[in-house]
Design a protein around this motif. Structure first.
Motif, mmCIF file in Angstrom:
data_model
loop_
_atom_site.group_PDB
_atom_site.id
_atom_site.type_symbol
_atom_site.label_atom_id
_atom_site.label_comp_id
_atom_site.label_asym_id
_atom_site.label_seq_id
_atom_site.Cartn_x
_atom_site.Cartn_y
_atom_site.Cartn_z
ATOM 1 N N GLU A 7 35.036 20.950 34.522
ATOM 2 C CA GLU A 7 36.404 21.472 34.618
ATOM 3 C C GLU A 7 36.712 22.384 33.425
ATOM 4 O OE1 GLU A 7 39.907 22.361 36.350
ATOM 5 O OE2 GLU A 7 38.264 21.237 37.254
ATOM 6 N N ILE A 8 36.242 22.037 32.257
ATOM 7 C CA ILE A 8 36.401 22.901 31.080
ATOM 8 C C ILE A 8 35.734 24.245 31.342
ATOM 9 C CG2 ILE A 8 35.678 23.236 28.674
ATOM 10 C CD1 ILE A 8 36.169 20.205 28.265
ATOM 11 N N LEU A 9 34.515 24.214 31.866
ATOM 12 C CA LEU A 9 33.795 25.455 32.166
ATOM 13 C C LEU A 9 34.532 26.283 33.212
ATOM 14 C CD1 LEU A 9 30.121 24.148 32.220
ATOM 15 C CD2 LEU A 9 31.266 25.455 30.403
ATOM 16 N N ARG A 10 35.036 25.632 34.260
ATOM 17 C CA ARG A 10 35.782 26.359 35.297
ATOM 18 C C ARG A 10 36.986 27.077 34.699
ATOM 19 N NH1 ARG A 10 33.933 22.232 38.954
ATOM 20 N NH2 ARG A 10 35.507 20.724 38.311
ATOM 21 N N GLU A 11 37.720 26.373 33.863
ATOM 22 C CA GLU A 11 38.917 26.963 33.260
ATOM 23 C C GLU A 11 38.557 28.109 32.310
ATOM 24 O OE1 GLU A 11 42.037 26.507 34.098
ATOM 25 O OE2 GLU A 11 41.467 24.993 35.577
ATOM 26 N N LEU A 12 37.519 27.938 31.521
ATOM 27 C CA LEU A 12 37.126 28.995 30.589
ATOM 28 C C LEU A 12 36.578 30.218 31.314
ATOM 29 C CD1 LEU A 12 35.548 26.978 27.654
ATOM 30 C CD2 LEU A 12 37.725 28.221 27.676
ATOM 31 N N GLN A 13 35.951 30.004 32.466
ATOM 32 C CA GLN A 13 35.468 31.142 33.247
ATOM 33 C C GLN A 13 36.625 31.948 33.817
ATOM 34 O OE1 GLN A 13 31.121 30.195 34.977
ATOM 35 N NE2 GLN A 13 32.709 28.898 35.800
ATOM 36 N N TYR A 50 31.524 34.469 24.104
ATOM 37 C CA TYR A 50 32.732 34.914 24.787
ATOM 38 C C TYR A 50 32.753 36.437 24.713
ATOM 39 C CZ TYR A 50 34.054 30.043 24.172
ATOM 40 O OH TYR A 50 34.076 28.678 24.209
ATOM 41 N N ALA A 51 33.158 37.077 25.806
ATOM 42 C CA ALA A 51 33.166 38.537 25.819
ATOM 43 C C ALA A 51 34.259 39.053 26.738
ATOM 44 C CB ALA A 51 31.811 39.047 26.302
ATOM 45 N N ALA A 52 34.697 40.276 26.460
ATOM 46 C CA ALA A 52 35.661 40.945 27.335
ATOM 47 C C ALA A 52 34.927 41.493 28.552
ATOM 48 C CB ALA A 52 36.338 42.085 26.584
ATOM 49 N N GLN A 53 35.535 41.419 29.706
ATOM 50 C CA GLN A 53 34.972 42.020 30.915
ATOM 51 C C GLN A 53 35.487 43.445 31.001
ATOM 52 O OE1 GLN A 53 35.820 39.587 34.324
ATOM 53 N NE2 GLN A 53 34.769 37.831 33.475
ATOM 54 N N ILE A 54 34.577 44.396 31.013
ATOM 55 C CA ILE A 54 34.917 45.805 31.006
ATOM 56 C C ILE A 54 34.753 46.370 32.413
ATOM 57 C CG2 ILE A 54 34.377 48.057 29.996
ATOM 58 C CD1 ILE A 54 35.291 45.942 27.933
ATOM 59 N N ASP A 55 35.743 47.097 32.873
ATOM 60 C CA ASP A 55 35.657 47.788 34.161
ATOM 61 C C ASP A 55 34.866 49.073 33.928
ATOM 62 O OD1 ASP A 55 36.266 49.684 36.289
ATOM 63 O OD2 ASP A 55 37.789 48.251 36.938
ATOM 64 N N ARG A 56 33.651 49.134 34.446
ATOM 65 C CA ARG A 56 32.781 50.282 34.205
ATOM 66 C C ARG A 56 33.405 51.588 34.686
ATOM 67 N NH1 ARG A 56 27.115 48.022 36.501
ATOM 68 N NH2 ARG A 56 27.004 46.178 35.186
ATOM 69 N N LYS A 57 34.029 51.548 35.839
ATOM 70 C CA LYS A 57 34.613 52.765 36.399
ATOM 71 C C LYS A 57 35.702 53.312 35.482
ATOM 72 C CE LYS A 57 36.151 54.623 40.791
ATOM 73 N NZ LYS A 57 36.418 54.326 42.200
ATOM 74 N N VAL A 58 36.593 52.435 35.024
ATOM 75 C CA VAL A 58 37.656 52.851 34.118
ATOM 76 C C VAL A 58 37.067 53.373 32.807
ATOM 77 C CG1 VAL A 58 39.662 52.051 32.798
ATOM 78 C CG2 VAL A 58 39.345 51.290 35.158
ATOM 79 N N ALA A 59 35.944 52.807 32.363
ATOM 80 C CA ALA A 59 35.298 53.215 31.119
ATOM 81 C C ALA A 59 34.483 54.502 31.273
ATOM 82 C CB ALA A 59 34.401 52.088 30.607
ATOM 83 N N GLY A 60 34.411 55.046 32.507
ATOM 84 C CA GLY A 60 33.693 56.297 32.717
ATOM 85 C C GLY A 60 32.269 56.138 33.200
ATOM 86 N N LYS A 141 30.896 47.610 45.010
ATOM 87 C CA LYS A 141 30.638 46.201 44.729
ATOM 88 C C LYS A 141 31.741 45.384 45.380
ATOM 89 C CE LYS A 141 28.999 45.255 40.731
ATOM 90 N NZ LYS A 141 28.779 44.956 39.304
ATOM 91 N N PHE A 142 31.370 44.403 46.189
ATOM 92 C CA PHE A 142 32.395 43.587 46.842
ATOM 93 C C PHE A 142 32.410 42.153 46.324
ATOM 94 C CE2 PHE A 142 28.658 43.278 49.450
ATOM 95 C CZ PHE A 142 28.617 41.966 49.875
ATOM 96 N N ILE A 143 31.411 41.759 45.564
ATOM 97 C CA ILE A 143 31.396 40.493 44.836
ATOM 98 C C ILE A 143 30.901 40.794 43.431
ATOM 99 C CG2 ILE A 143 30.393 38.175 44.632
ATOM 100 C CD1 ILE A 143 30.022 38.181 47.669
ATOM 101 N N ASP A 144 31.605 40.303 42.440
ATOM 102 C CA ASP A 144 31.201 40.508 41.052
ATOM 103 C C ASP A 144 31.567 39.256 40.278
ATOM 104 O OD1 ASP A 144 30.334 41.548 38.674
ATOM 105 O OD2 ASP A 144 32.064 42.846 38.392
ATOM 106 N N ARG A 145 30.685 38.296 40.296
ATOM 107 C CA ARG A 145 30.943 37.016 39.641
ATOM 108 C C ARG A 145 30.231 36.969 38.290
ATOM 109 N NH1 ARG A 145 29.637 34.405 45.120
ATOM 110 N NH2 ARG A 145 31.692 34.389 46.077
ATOM 111 N N ALA A 146 31.020 36.867 37.258
ATOM 112 C CA ALA A 146 30.462 36.679 35.917
ATOM 113 C C ALA A 146 30.604 35.211 35.568
ATOM 114 C CB ALA A 146 31.198 37.558 34.937
ATOM 115 N N ARG A 147 30.325 34.335 36.523
ATOM 116 C CA ARG A 147 30.495 32.897 36.322
ATOM 117 C C ARG A 147 29.423 32.157 37.113
ATOM 118 N NH1 ARG A 147 32.049 31.137 41.127
ATOM 119 N NH2 ARG A 147 33.430 32.336 42.433
ATOM 120 N N ILE A 148 29.254 30.897 36.788
ATOM 121 C CA ILE A 148 28.368 30.060 37.580
ATOM 122 C C ILE A 148 29.191 29.435 38.716
ATOM 123 C CG2 ILE A 148 26.763 29.588 35.696
ATOM 124 C CD1 ILE A 148 28.141 26.859 35.369
ATOM 125 N N PRO A 149 28.545 29.039 39.803
ATOM 126 C CA PRO A 149 29.306 28.403 40.891
ATOM 127 C C PRO A 149 29.934 27.103 40.413
ATOM 128 C CG PRO A 149 27.101 28.996 41.609
ATOM 129 C CD PRO A 149 27.144 29.208 40.124
#
Length: 150
Positions: A7-13, A50-60, A141-149
């Protein structure tokens, strides 16, 4: 790892910047045991950072290309050298050693077709020992999961 750790991992994701007080509340713990569990998860390497998720398109970098590479020889030295060289290329955002017909799958992020052509001509195709290089452009891209199931 028990259900509280999961549950800690789910919340942090969902929100890696969440204060420990809020995290503790969400998982049903007081702050001190939550801090201890979080420290244990970090110390064990399960939480590797821990890292920021960057939107590649917005970043060029709106063009994503998947490049499959086959080497002429697949011995350990050639594989290691290829990996070492490709790791130097900033355009390559993921590199995966594969089984089957392709040896590597590279995910390349660029801002234009011209940038991809330059990457191919001045970097990737100059590496020794390449047999086949195939490129496939991602449309959307229609799925982009930076998390574990969960």
């Amino acid at each position: 790892m028990d259900e509280v750790d999961r549950e800690i991992l789910r919340e942090l994701q969902k929100d890696g910047r969440m204060p420990v007080v809020q995290l503790a509340d969400r998982v049903g713990l007081s702050v001190t045991p939550c801090k201890r569990r979080l420290a244990r998860l970090e110390d064990s390497g399960l939480i590797s950072g821990y890292a920021a998720q960057i939107d590649r398109k917005v970043a060029g970098f709106g063009i994503t290309v998947f490049v499959s590479v086959e080497l002429e020889r697949q011995d350990a030295d050639k594989i290691s050298e290829f990996q070492r060289q490709v790791a130097l290329f900033e355009e390559v955002v993921t590199g995966t050693l594969m089984t089957g017909a392709q040896d590597f799958l590279l995910e390349v992020a660029v801002g234009s077709l011209e940038e991809f052509e330059t990457f191919l001509q001045t970097k990737l195709m100059r590496l020794p020992g390449l047999r086949v290089v195939r490129s496939r452009f991602a449309l959307r891209k229609f799925i982009d999961r930076a998390r574990i199931p969960y």
